[in-house]
Enzyme design. Structure first.
Site, PDB file in Angstrom:
ATOM      1  N   CYS A  98      40.864  35.855  39.432  1.00 17.87           N
ATOM      2  CA  CYS A  98      41.587  35.626  38.531  1.00 17.87           C
ATOM      3  C   CYS A  98      42.856  35.874  38.690  1.00 17.87           C
ATOM      4  CB  CYS A  98      40.406  36.515  37.719  1.00 17.87           C
ATOM      5  SG  CYS A  98      38.953  36.823  37.320  1.00 17.87           S
ATOM      6  N   HIS A 154      45.254  39.804  32.546  1.00 23.20           N
ATOM      7  CA  HIS A 154      44.679  39.913  33.509  1.00 23.20           C
ATOM      8  C   HIS A 154      45.971  39.881  34.525  1.00 23.20           C
ATOM      9  CE1 HIS A 154      41.205  40.244  36.604  1.00 23.20           C
ATOM     10  NE2 HIS A 154      41.725  41.596  36.692  1.00 23.20           N
TER      11      HIS A 154
END
Length: 751
Positions: A98, A154
């Site tokens: 990610c 994130h």
């Protein structure tokens, strides 16, 4: 009387310096200024009119086989239609996890240039995007855009300067951590370290429990489109959906269409994909309803490959999320826009997620020259008109911290780096060989097999270095400048980064492969020579090259010292002129150049996972492909692979032995990129991040005055005292775990 009046007026004009008898005339410079202003206003109006509205939809963990136009069992009618009417990007690459993908999307730079080479940013880590680096929303906002983000961030939040609203977005609604529950918005960073994670701008959005996140994010996106005036200002909206990331939670109505799927995890995963399809349908409907569509660009992309253990599928590609095989890095993507000049086609042009930064800034009329050090290319002519891609290679990553194996490392590498004589620990290295075999699960660890393994070397026509040059290198610490490239000597003198990394995690190279692959790599530098092999010096050469390579390559990542750079004119001279190996192949790295892809170190699990058609999970279907591919060599015996991706997209035929010339060229490119890498920044967890200290929510915990980035000086070192203590065996605990799993499986089957 009239004559007198004229004389009087003339006198007055002379006295006051004003010509009252002639009409007023505009000065030439005033006319020019007015013309410039008019032209600028007209140009600004045309620019604003031509600036497209940009909708970027980013999904989480969607695999290559998790969309309808690749797999008809997945029901995605909206995505299929948008892709069919636009351009499908079938040679498009992302990062395997990610944080790296998201950082490269927003910065347009490889993760070796942001310090995020290793792993992800966990909730308790004081890390985020570099403060000095510009971002895509910042450049679009300078070009006159209104910028908004909805969904998963994130990219770190330990201080307020790391938040999306401080990185170029006018508004933000979503989660800051990497994995959030779809209903409760709880996020955990280990047992007992959990907190609420849903934020509106820079505050916590309490009271949203029970609302499904994909639905909530879609509603916010529609609200932004409704409240914004498309004729007044162009819009950039990043819709970063949490789906289809775990946990596999979705309303039951989405599961029902997949009730015939035998595999429960696959059934739930497919339902998650359907929620994404519906979300895209609702947002694109809002684009048409509120007047955005005719001047809009819609980009759809995943952030990495799927995880088959949780229901995703990358079939027929090799590998999964977190690996550098094609299944981990080849992404699902398409572009839909009325502005495309050539639509309804499939693009095989090589593209990477870093290309969106310069592409979208250029499409918006922004200034790319302000963003220095970009690794991306403007690929809009490639997408819109079908022109050749300016991208010819992709650096997937170089991660010096990710090294396979546990236990002791080669003593020659650690002691030699500190300036001691590298000839002394020679016997110590030999004593460690059996342990390295057992660490890599070789069947017969006590039987050394380096000599039989070295037989294939003559087939590759590889020539070892000259004997006269090897003897002095085995006895001396500092080598003459004329015998190798200058950076080797500089590495010996430069301060080691191993003090801040984890020396106990350095790789253990198996002797069975060492005699074959290591010698292959080290001897490929002298392909043009025709001297016969010298078996007497192979052991000494290999021990020295191994220790030497680990000392030198471990210092590559500190690019702040300009004297460590390779000559920019001929980077390939390293493997042509030097008798040293160009790269420590135990380091995890992957690069794509043209049709060729090279992997070194541990690229991750390299199995081909077939579609989950069997009810058991994951045993039976996991073994289907393993039995078919049993003729392949075990990956634990290798640390270098070469594939022709164009001819072999599923990576089933390793050509590293057949094409050593290509291996050397790509290794030289890795060295070239590594000279530009910044130091890895991977700090330890900060106990102050505990949500219990902040009202039960994940929020920034470091004051702006604190210099947190300089506190750890890059990578932290895990001491021996930090190792987790082994838990005592508990038979009762195992029984409890067994029945818990059994009960969970039974409940899942009911669903």
């Amino acid at each position: 009387m009239q004559a007198a009046a004229v004389v009087a007026l003339t006198a007055l004009s002379v006295f006051f310096g004003v010509d009252c008898l002639t009409p007023h005339r505009t000065k030439p410079n005033q006319i020019q200024q007015q013309d410039v202003r008019t032209a600028q206003s007209n140009e600004a109006g045309r620019k604003k009119k031509n600036q497209p509205h940009i909708l970027f939809i980013l999904t989480d963990d969607q695999g290559f086989n998790d969309i309808g136009y690749h797999n008809p069992t997945i029901k995605t009618p909206t995505l299929d239609k948008l892709a069919a009417e636009g351009v499908k990007l079938e040679n498009y690459y992302v990062q395997p996890i990610c944080t790296p993908s998201r950082s490269q999307l927003l910065t347009g730079r490889y993760q070796i240039h942001t310090g995020l080479q290793h792993s992800i940013i966990r909730p308790s880590q004081p890390s985020c995007l570099p403060s000095h680096m510009d971002t895509l929303p910042e450049r679009l906002r300078e070009a006159g855009y209104s910028t908004h983000m909805v969904g998963k961030w994130h990219l770190g939040f330990y201080r307020k300067a790391c938040l999306p609203t401080r990185k170029g977005f006018d508004s933000f609604f979503g989660s800051l951590t990497g994995s959030v529950d779809y209903y409760s918005y709880g996020s955990c960073d280990g047992p007992g370290l959990c907190g609420y994670d849903l934020h509106d701008d820079e505050g916590v959005a309490w009271g949203q429990e029970g609302k499904y996140s994909t639905t909530l994010f879609t509603q916010r996106a529609r609200k932004i489109l409704e409240s914004h005036n498309p004729a007044d200002k162009p819009l950039f909206l990043l819709l970063s959906l949490q789906a289809v990331h775990t946990p596999l939670k979705t309303p039951k109505s989405y599961i029902y269409p997949y009730r015939d799927m035998a595999n429960v995890a696959r059934r739930k995963f497919a339902a998650l994909v359907s929620t994404v399809d519906e979300a895209v349908r609702n947002v694109t409907y809002a684009l048409r309803k509120y007047g955005y569509y005719r001047n809009s660009v819609i980009i759809y992309s995943t952030d990495n490959g799927a995880q088959p253990f949780t229901g995703g599928s990358n079939w027929p590609l090799r590998g999964r999320k977190g690996t550098y095989w094609e299944g981990g890095v080849r992404g699902v993507a398409f572009v839909h826009s009325p502005l495309l000049k050539r639509r309804k086609r499939v693009s095989k042009a090589l593209l990477h997620i870093t290309d969106w930064f310069p592409t979208l800034v250029g499409l918006a009329g922004g200034n790319i020259s302000k963003s220095r050090g970009l690794d991306g290319f403007d690929v809009w002519p490639t997408i819109s008109e079908g022109k050749e891609s300016p991208r010819q290679e992709i650096l997937h990553n170089i991660d010096p911290l990710h090294k396979p194996g546990k236990g002791k490392t080669w003593a020659a590498s650690t002691e030699g780096a500190s300036g001691r004589d590298i000839t002394k620990p020679k016997k110590k290295v030999l004593r460690h060989q059996p342990k390295q075999k057992s660490a890599f699960k070789v069947k017969t660890p006590k039987e050394p097999k380096p000599k039989p393994k070295s037989k294939p070397l003559p087939k590759l026509k590889l020539k070892p270095p000259r004997k006269s040059k090897l003897k002095p290198k085995l006895k001396t610490k500092v080598h003459p400048q004329s015998q190798r490239p200058p950076h080797y000597k500089l590495h010996l003198k430069s301060p080691s980064i191993s003090g801040t990394s984890r020396p106990e995690s350095q790789p253990q190279v198996q002797p069975s492969f060492k005699s074959k692959s290591r010698q292959t790599i080290s001897q490929n530098h002298n392909l043009s020579r025709s001297r016969p092999p010298q078996p007497k010096s192979k052991t000494q050469l290999e021990l020295h090259l191994k220790s030497k390579s680990k000392r030198t390559v471990s210092r590559y990542q500190n690019m702040s010292q300009p004297e460590m750079l390779l000559p920019t004119s001929h980077p390939q001279d390293l493997w042509l002129q030097s008798s040293q190996p160009v790269w420590d192949t135990s380091i995890q790295a992957a690069i794509r150049v043209g049709d060729w892809k090279l992997l070194t170190g541990d690229p991750g699990h390299g199995d081909w996972v077939p579609p989950q058609v069997l009810p058991t999970f994951p045993g039976s279907w996991w073994s289907l492909e393993r039995s078919i591919a049993s003729f392949h060599k075990p990956s634990t015996h290798k640390n270098i692979w070469l594939f022709n991706i164009t001819a072999d997209p599923c990576e089933r035929r390793d050509l590293s032995d057949q094409r050593p010339d290509v291996v050397q060229r790509l290794l030289a490119r890795l060295v070239h990129y590594n000279q530009t890498a910044v130091q890895v920044y991977f700090p330890p967890d900060d106990p102050r991040a505990n949500p219990d200290q902040h009202g039960g929510a994940w929020v920034p915990w470091v004051d702006e005055e604190e210099d947190e980035e300089g506190k750890y000086n890059g990578v932290y070192k895990k001491g021996r005292n930090n190792k987790k203590k082994k838990k005592k065996k508990c038979r009762l605990c195992k029984l409890q775990t067994f029945f818990l799993k059994l009960n969970t499986g039974m409940m899942s089957n009911r669903i």
